[in-house]
Design a protein around this motif. Structure first.
Motif, PDB file in Angstrom:
ATOM      1  N   GLU A  46       9.043  34.691  36.263  1.00 29.05           N
ATOM      2  CA  GLU A  46       9.478  34.741  37.634  1.00 29.05           C
ATOM      3  C   GLU A  46      10.128  33.637  38.295  1.00 29.05           C
ATOM      4  OE1 GLU A  46       8.586  37.559  39.490  1.00 29.05           O
ATOM      5  OE2 GLU A  46       7.555  38.504  37.765  1.00 29.05           O
ATOM      6  N   GLU A  47      10.817  33.871  39.380  1.00 25.87           N
ATOM      7  CA  GLU A  47      11.841  32.796  39.811  1.00 25.87           C
ATOM      8  C   GLU A  47      11.018  31.753  40.624  1.00 25.87           C
ATOM      9  OE1 GLU A  47      14.698  34.253  42.931  1.00 25.87           O
ATOM     10  OE2 GLU A  47      14.589  32.276  43.891  1.00 25.87           O
ATOM     11  N   ASP A  48       9.826  31.961  41.067  1.00 23.14           N
ATOM     12  CA  ASP A  48       9.027  30.961  41.472  1.00 23.14           C
ATOM     13  C   ASP A  48       8.342  30.078  40.598  1.00 23.14           C
ATOM     14  OD1 ASP A  48       7.253  30.034  43.636  1.00 23.14           O
ATOM     15  OD2 ASP A  48       5.666  30.987  42.622  1.00 23.14           O
ATOM     16  N   LYS A  49       8.065  30.839  39.373  1.00 20.92           N
ATOM     17  CA  LYS A  49       7.679  30.029  38.163  1.00 20.92           C
ATOM     18  C   LYS A  49       8.560  29.147  37.667  1.00 20.92           C
ATOM     19  CE  LYS A  49       4.248  29.509  35.212  1.00 20.92           C
ATOM     20  NZ  LYS A  49       2.777  29.365  35.789  1.00 20.92           N
ATOM     21  N   VAL A  50       9.804  29.343  37.418  1.00 16.63           N
ATOM     22  CA  VAL A  50      11.167  28.388  37.208  1.00 16.63           C
ATOM     23  C   VAL A  50      11.161  27.180  38.218  1.00 16.63           C
ATOM     24  CG1 VAL A  50      13.263  28.202  36.346  1.00 16.63           C
ATOM     25  CG2 VAL A  50      11.946  30.159  35.729  1.00 16.63           C
ATOM     26  N   ASP A  51      11.114  27.783  39.367  1.00 17.09           N
ATOM     27  CA  ASP A  51      11.171  27.112  40.467  1.00 17.09           C
ATOM     28  C   ASP A  51      10.213  25.605  40.379  1.00 17.09           C
ATOM     29  OD1 ASP A  51      12.487  25.771  42.594  1.00 17.09           O
ATOM     30  OD2 ASP A  51      11.162  26.778  44.339  1.00 17.09           O
ATOM     31  N   ASN A  52       9.119  25.951  40.223  1.00 15.46           N
ATOM     32  CA  ASN A  52       7.925  25.129  40.141  1.00 15.46           C
ATOM     33  C   ASN A  52       7.903  24.037  38.713  1.00 15.46           C
ATOM     34  OD1 ASN A  52       7.051  25.043  42.630  1.00 15.46           O
ATOM     35  ND2 ASN A  52       6.325  27.038  42.351  1.00 15.46           N
ATOM     36  N   LYS A  97      19.754  25.648  41.284  1.00 12.42           N
ATOM     37  CA  LYS A  97      19.804  27.028  41.929  1.00 12.42           C
ATOM     38  C   LYS A  97      20.486  27.766  40.505  1.00 12.42           C
ATOM     39  CE  LYS A  97      20.308  27.082  46.685  1.00 12.42           C
ATOM     40  NZ  LYS A  97      21.498  27.149  47.712  1.00 12.42           N
ATOM     41  N   TRP A  98      21.574  27.312  40.172  1.00  8.32           N
ATOM     42  CA  TRP A  98      22.274  27.783  39.037  1.00  8.32           C
ATOM     43  C   TRP A  98      21.269  28.136  37.665  1.00  8.32           C
ATOM     44  CZ3 TRP A  98      27.183  24.225  38.422  1.00  8.32           C
ATOM     45  CH2 TRP A  98      27.963  24.259  39.607  1.00  8.32           C
ATOM     46  N   LEU A  99      20.365  26.724  37.512  1.00  8.04           N
ATOM     47  CA  LEU A  99      19.441  26.935  36.446  1.00  8.04           C
ATOM     48  C   LEU A  99      18.260  27.935  36.737  1.00  8.04           C
ATOM     49  CD1 LEU A  99      18.502  23.166  35.952  1.00  8.04           C
ATOM     50  CD2 LEU A  99      18.762  24.871  34.104  1.00  8.04           C
ATOM     51  N   ILE A 100      18.017  28.004  37.842  1.00  4.96           N
ATOM     52  CA  ILE A 100      16.740  28.798  38.030  1.00  4.96           C
ATOM     53  C   ILE A 100      17.443  30.377  37.767  1.00  4.96           C
ATOM     54  CG2 ILE A 100      15.274  29.881  39.848  1.00  4.96           C
ATOM     55  CD1 ILE A 100      15.218  27.196  41.107  1.00  4.96           C
ATOM     56  N   ASN A 101      18.767  30.791  38.426  1.00  2.00           N
ATOM     57  CA  ASN A 101      19.269  31.831  37.965  1.00  2.00           C
ATOM     58  C   ASN A 101      19.365  32.210  36.500  1.00  2.00           C
ATOM     59  OD1 ASN A 101      19.488  32.467  40.861  1.00  2.00           O
ATOM     60  ND2 ASN A 101      21.727  31.939  40.704  1.00  2.00           N
ATOM     61  N   PHE A 102      19.760  31.083  35.859  1.00  2.00           N
ATOM     62  CA  PHE A 102      19.797  31.184  34.341  1.00  2.00           C
ATOM     63  C   PHE A 102      18.565  31.665  33.613  1.00  2.00           C
ATOM     64  CE2 PHE A 102      20.396  28.832  30.248  1.00  2.00           C
ATOM     65  CZ  PHE A 102      20.736  30.154  29.672  1.00  2.00           C
ATOM     66  N   MET A 103      17.579  30.892  33.979  1.00  2.00           N
ATOM     67  CA  MET A 103      16.402  30.791  33.269  1.00  2.00           C
ATOM     68  C   MET A 103      15.349  32.221  33.479  1.00  2.00           C
ATOM     69  SD  MET A 103      16.052  27.996  31.608  1.00  2.00           S
ATOM     70  CE  MET A 103      14.553  27.091  31.675  1.00  2.00           C
ATOM     71  N   THR A 104      16.014  32.971  34.716  1.00  2.00           N
ATOM     72  CA  THR A 104      15.224  34.024  34.962  1.00  2.00           C
ATOM     73  C   THR A 104      16.179  35.450  34.695  1.00  2.00           C
ATOM     74  OG1 THR A 104      16.205  33.961  37.288  1.00  2.00           O
ATOM     75  CG2 THR A 104      13.929  32.870  36.770  1.00  2.00           C
ATOM     76  N   SER A 105      17.234  35.198  34.070  1.00  2.00           N
ATOM     77  CA  SER A 105      18.158  35.970  33.663  1.00  2.00           C
ATOM     78  C   SER A 105      17.771  36.938  32.207  1.00  2.00           C
ATOM     79  CB  SER A 105      19.388  35.465  33.344  1.00  2.00           C
ATOM     80  OG  SER A 105      19.740  34.773  32.194  1.00  2.00           O
ATOM     81  N   GLY A 106      16.800  36.550  31.518  1.00  2.00           N
ATOM     82  CA  GLY A 106      16.358  37.539  30.404  1.00  2.00           C
ATOM     83  C   GLY A 106      15.118  36.678  29.876  1.00  2.00           C
ATOM     84  N   PRO A 107      14.585  37.422  28.853  1.00  2.00           N
ATOM     85  CA  PRO A 107      13.416  36.691  28.418  1.00  2.00           C
ATOM     86  C   PRO A 107      13.648  35.320  27.606  1.00  2.00           C
ATOM     87  CG  PRO A 107      14.154  38.685  26.957  1.00  2.00           C
ATOM     88  CD  PRO A 107      15.038  38.723  28.129  1.00  2.00           C
ATOM     89  N   VAL A 108      12.494  34.775  27.759  1.00  2.00           N
ATOM     90  CA  VAL A 108      12.438  33.277  27.137  1.00  2.00           C
ATOM     91  C   VAL A 108      11.003  33.361  26.142  1.00  2.00           C
ATOM     92  CG1 VAL A 108      13.383  32.318  29.288  1.00  2.00           C
ATOM     93  CG2 VAL A 108      10.970  32.244  28.802  1.00  2.00           C
ATOM     94  N   ILE A 109      11.085  32.235  25.130  1.00  2.00           N
ATOM     95  CA  ILE A 109       9.789  32.006  24.496  1.00  2.00           C
ATOM     96  C   ILE A 109       9.444  30.625  25.133  1.00  2.00           C
ATOM     97  CG2 ILE A 109       8.957  31.738  22.209  1.00  2.00           C
ATOM     98  CD1 ILE A 109      10.917  33.819  21.208  1.00  2.00           C
ATOM     99  N   ILE A 110       8.229  30.640  25.255  1.00  2.00           N
ATOM    100  CA  ILE A 110       7.441  29.127  25.582  1.00  2.00           C
ATOM    101  C   ILE A 110       6.818  29.061  24.323  1.00  2.00           C
ATOM    102  CG2 ILE A 110       7.406  29.325  27.890  1.00  2.00           C
ATOM    103  CD1 ILE A 110       4.629  30.155  28.211  1.00  2.00           C
ATOM    104  N   MET A 111       6.777  27.331  24.137  1.00  2.00           N
ATOM    105  CA  MET A 111       5.835  27.134  22.966  1.00  2.00           C
ATOM    106  C   MET A 111       5.189  25.798  23.798  1.00  2.00           C
ATOM    107  SD  MET A 111       7.983  27.068  19.489  1.00  2.00           S
ATOM    108  CE  MET A 111       9.622  27.922  19.980  1.00  2.00           C
TER     109      MET A 111
END
Ligand code: GDP
Ligand code: MG
Length: 204
Positions: A46-52, A97-111
């Motif tokens: 979610e956008e909010d999660k990446v923002d924080n 802002k660009w970063l947040i757009n990018f990171m919410t643009s598709g699935p990610v994998i967290i480790m």
């Protein structure tokens, strides 16, 4: 003092890494060096999660803006013409802002990763932020060709495959942020730990 092998860090395969099918390669490199993956999950954040996730303090945002300005200067482009500002803080907010757009643009994998100098070792495997500066043999050096000037002109973040915490402080925040309340963090003994830490009592 806790044992150095208990150091933890956080890594995320960004949407470009997932979409390019590089996840397996990245996991392999982390495990091969001897770091232990203790948590792993794929989802679209979610956008909010990446923002924080990314720092909001002025110092961090300013640094991002300063780097962008410096890139424009170095390559003879005009930041004012392109973005209608000379102000590095304003520019930093824009890149964030660009970063947040990018990171919410598709699935990610967290480790969640654990091991001796986990933070430093993981950054070493990842390589420099700017792919052209990242050494061959690093994830970014081997698999990305993007540049800040290309990214800035297209008003987007640099596509550099992975995110990894830069400092122990950042790692503590990011680990808590993404894995804090989750039951998805595991401890187990890797077979090579018996060679590395025979004197240390282990959890089963
Ligand atoms: P990292 O820790 O190596 O990922 O680098 P930073 O913490 O400095 O920046 C976070 C992310 O912002 C980077 O991974 C890039 O995706 C992006 N980024 C950093 N600097 C720039 C820049 O000058 N221009 C653009 N477009 N993106 C940038
Ligand atoms: Mg960073």
């Amino acid at each position: 003092m806790k044992h150095p092998k208990e150091e933890k860090t956080f890594l995320m395969i960004k949407p470009d890494g997932v979409k390019r099918g590089l996840s397996g390669e990245i996991i392999l490199r982390i495990e091969k060096v001897g770091l232990k993956i203790i948590g792993l999950k794929m989802f679209k954040p979610e956008e909010d999660k990446v923002d924080n996730h990314y720092p909001k303090n002025e110092e961090w945002v300013r640094r991002l803006g300063e780097r962008t300005k410096e890139t424009y200067r170095k390559y003879g482009y005009n930041m004012k013409e392109e973005h209608d500002t000379e102000d590095v803080l304003e520019m930093g907010r824009e890149v964030r802002k660009w970063l947040i757009n990018f990171m919410t643009s598709g699935p990610v994998i967290i480790m969640a990763i654990k091991g001796i100098h986990a933070v430093e070792m993981t950054r070493k495997l990842v390589g420099d932020t700017i792919p052209s500066k990242a050494e061959l043999g690093t994830i970014r050096g081997d698999f990305s060709i993007d540049s800040p000037i290309s990214a800035n002109r297209d008003h987007r973040a640099i596509y550099n495959i992975v995110h990894a915490s830069e400092t122990e402080e950042e790692a503590a925040h990011e680990f808590q942020h993404w894995f804090g309340d989750s039951e998805a963090v595991w401890d187990y003994q890797r077979s090579d730990e018996m060679v590395m830490f025979p004197e240390t009592k282990e959890k089963k």
